[in-house]
Design an enzyme around this catalytic site. Structure first.
Site, short mmCIF file in Angstrom:
data_model
loop_
_atom_site.label_atom_id
_atom_site.label_comp_id
_atom_site.label_asym_id
_atom_site.label_seq_id
_atom_site.Cartn_x
_atom_site.Cartn_y
_atom_site.Cartn_z
N ASP A 232 0.85 -1.18 0.00
CA ASP A 232 0.00 0.00 0.00
C ASP A 232 0.90 1.24 0.00
O ASP A 232 1.96 1.24 0.64
CB ASP A 232 -0.93 0.03 1.21
CG ASP A 232 -1.91 1.19 1.16
OD1 ASP A 232 -2.95 1.04 0.51
OD2 ASP A 232 -1.61 2.25 1.76
N GLU B 237 1.07 5.69 0.26
CA GLU B 237 0.47 7.00 0.49
C GLU B 237 1.21 7.97 -0.41
O GLU B 237 2.42 7.85 -0.62
CB GLU B 237 0.58 7.44 1.96
CG GLU B 237 -0.07 6.47 2.94
CD GLU B 237 -1.54 6.23 2.66
OE1 GLU B 237 -2.20 7.14 2.11
OE2 GLU B 237 -2.04 5.14 2.98
N HIS C 46 -5.45 4.97 6.36
CA HIS C 46 -4.70 5.74 5.36
C HIS C 46 -3.23 5.88 5.73
O HIS C 46 -2.57 6.83 5.31
CB HIS C 46 -5.32 7.12 5.14
CG HIS C 46 -6.70 7.05 4.55
ND1 HIS C 46 -6.98 6.35 3.40
CD2 HIS C 46 -7.87 7.58 4.98
CE1 HIS C 46 -8.27 6.47 3.14
NE2 HIS C 46 -8.82 7.20 4.08
N ASP D 122 -2.86 -0.15 6.30
CA ASP D 122 -3.73 -0.53 5.19
C ASP D 122 -3.27 -1.83 4.54
O ASP D 122 -4.09 -2.64 4.10
CB ASP D 122 -3.78 0.59 4.16
CG ASP D 122 -4.61 1.78 4.63
OD1 ASP D 122 -5.03 1.77 5.81
OD2 ASP D 122 -4.85 2.71 3.83
#
Length: 596
Positions: free
Chosen positions: A37, A39, A179, A184
């Protein structure tokens, strides 16, 4: 401070191998998955967005083998809008390694694994982009997308949507998505194992079976293939009808016959559509000159018949607008219709809740009165609580004069119709202050309000620009080499056609225009059509290769309009968009639930 960590663990997952004999293909229990994952600072690496965090979990046979986590210095300011979403601030990434160091470390960690991500095109797309920038060869990873897989497994009875947070609840994940990349990724591991558990009971035990899985189409569906036989290979609209000729479903396609045939094959796996096909006794096809005409006819037919199995566009009349009234002391009002009253309108909004978010954003910036009804000519009341909080100029008790109030109203009108800068700047400053104090939840409320306002203002300005024009005639050369022509009047499609080979193009356009539907203008952003129809027309007009043949009126949008602010808000929304529409592939009711 950023850290990079490989933390071996031996935590047991709920997923266990379910077959005791060797399957054809590669058994899932023997595969090593790297669930990743990211960001980021926005939704598009190609547009300059950067990675701010990478989190990954390596699993095999239901066991966690190791974890990877690092913040990444993007070498650019993280927008307040994104900081509110992720909780990652500029100070947190200041001493983090750059992507030039973080990416090789991640690729080393993920070597030999099957990559897994929720909404994989986003995460994998970012990683591939920076690998190309660094001149680094991209490993030949096989990729699984848990969002795509979920839409084939999860039913509406299980969850309202396929967001990661919703699926984590369905499968009882021990980690709540927040997030942040590693959290995540951990939640996605639980979702992956939960999906495998469901599919195991359907006979899916190998990676190959998982990659190609789709729900089975019933024999009854296959037997109705003959319903497509009479349809032409041309663009148009199709209507499924039951034994009483009632419309069950309306759709559109560039090739009617080919599209309708898919409803009777393994490519159609939506549960509700399978139910619809079971009830269908006939299919009616309506040929259209162009794909745009087909899309518009589809919208109109759905609005007319309101078919049970169409989920969208059935009630275009159920919309809301924000109205800036024309009176001695103007105010903002939430209304259902646009009147010919010289007022200014913002909208339409598809839901009252969305309209209220936009209203709140405007009230935060402009202290116009929020009370309903007309005010007396002379002050006669005490100030309300909003006035005491400095959020209303309070004309009711004489705290402001007419010229001061009118100046604020002029600024508000300019914001609605031309330049939303004041609202954007005011709320961005507020979000930044809240984010600096780590009040992310409160800042998130302002973020949602601002994004709603920016989208609404841009939509209103674009629609109004189109619908103010009495007539636009435009043409485009299609893939066939022939020219399609559309006549648009006040934002409504009035005629469509394709110039025949050898015909006089100018004469054809004159005849098409002369025979087009008569459309009268009216007040508001969408006077002659639904907002959805006008937006489809706008997308076509703005598509590559379109040539304007004639324009009656001025088709322009304000240079400083809301559209220029859309990029950052839409990118942030798309960057975390893991919701997959439920009118995609679905299975019938759940056949197996994991033990809690």
């Amino acid at each position: 401070m950023s850290t990079t960590a490989h933390r071996p663990t031996r935590e047991k997952s709920r997923w266990e191998a379910q077959r005791s004999f060797d399957e054809l293909g590669r058994p899932l229990r023997d595969m090593t998955f790297c669930v990743v994952d990211l960001e980021t600072t926005g939704g598009s690496a190609a547009a300059g967005s950067m990675i701010t965090e990478i989190g990954a979990v390596k699993v095999r046979g239901g066991e966690v083998l190791g974890e990877f986590q690092t913040l990444v210095n993007p070498h650019t300011e993280i927008p307040a809008f994104i900081a509110v979403l992720t909780g990652i601030s500029n100070s947190m990434v200041r001493d983090a390694p750059p992507i030039e160091a973080a990416l090789p470390a991640f690729l080393d960690f993920a070597a030999g694994c099957v990559l897994v991500a929720h909404n994989a095109p986003f995460d994998v797309g970012f990683l591939q982009h920076f690998a190309r920038e660094q001149g680094r060869p991209w490993p030949k990873f096989e990729v699984l997308d848990t969002a795509k897989l979920a839409r084939r497994v999860i039913t509406r009875d299980d969850a309202p949507n396929c967001k990661l947070s919703s699926l984590a609840k369905v499968f009882g994940s021990t980690t709540t998505p927040n997030h942040r990349a590693l959290s995540d990724a951990r939640a996605t591991v639980d979702v992956l194992h939960g999906l495998m558990e469901r599919l195991g009971s359907l006979g899916v035990h190998t990676l190959e079976e998982l990659q190609t899985f789709s729900a089975r189409v019933s024999t009854a569906q296959r037997r109705k293939r003959h319903l497509a036989e009479g349809l032409p290979h041309s663009p148009g609209v199709y209507l499924f009808r039951d034994d009483r000729a009632r419309v069950l479903y309306v759709g559109t396609s560039k090739d009617l016959r080919t599209r309708v045939r898919t409803y009777f094959t393994s490519s159609e796996t939506r549960t509700r559509i399978g139910e619809m096909v079971g009830l269908a006794e006939s299919v009616t096809g309506i040929e259209c000159a162009t794909p745009l005409e087909a899309e518009v006819r589809e919208l109109r037919l759905i609005a007319e018949h309101k078919p049970k199995y169409n989920r969208r566009s059935r009630f275009p009349e159920k919309v809301h607008f924000l109205k800036l009234t024309r009176e001695a002391w103007p105010r903002l009002s939430l209304v259902r219709k646009v009147l010919d009253d010289d007022a200014d309108y913002l909208g339409p909004f598809s839901s009252k809740k969305t309209a209220e978010k936009c209203l709140a954003a405007l009230h935060e910036t402009f202290p116009v009165r929020q009370c309903s009804g007309r005010l007396p000519l002379t002050p006669s009341r005490s100030a309300c609580v909003l006035a005491e909080m400095g959020r209303c100029l309070s004309p009711c008790d004489g705290s402001t004069d007419a010229s001061t109030y009118a100046a604020i109203v002029r600024q508000l009108r300019d914001t609605l119709l031309r330049n939303p800068h004041e609202v954007v700047e005011a709320i961005n400053q507020r979000m930044t202050a809240l984010a600096d104090h780590e009040r992310f939840e409160e800042a998130g409320i302002h973020r949602d309000r601002l994004a709603t306002f920016v989208r609404a203002a841009a939509r209103t300005q674009r629609l109004s620009a189109l619908t103010r024009c009495p007539e636009i005639v435009a043409a485009r050369r299609e893939d066939s080499g022939r020219w399609s022509v559309h006549v648009i009047r006040h934002g409504r499609l009035a005629a469509a056609g394709v110039i025949p080979p050898g015909a006089d193009a100018h004469q054809y356009v004159r005849e098409l225009t002369a025979s087009a539907e008569t459309v009268s203008g009216a007040p508001g952003p969408v006077p002659a059509a639904t907002a959805e129809e006008s937006e489809k027309i706008l997308r076509w007009l703005e598509s590559p290769g379109v040539r304007l043949v004639d324009v009656d009126g001025e088709w322009v949008c304000p240079l400083g309009g809301a559209a220029r602010h859309l990029a950052v808000y839409d990118a942030a929304n798309q960057s975390r968009l893991s919701l997959v529409p439920f009118d995609e592939q679905r299975l019938p009711a759940p056949v197996h639930r994991p033990v809690r």
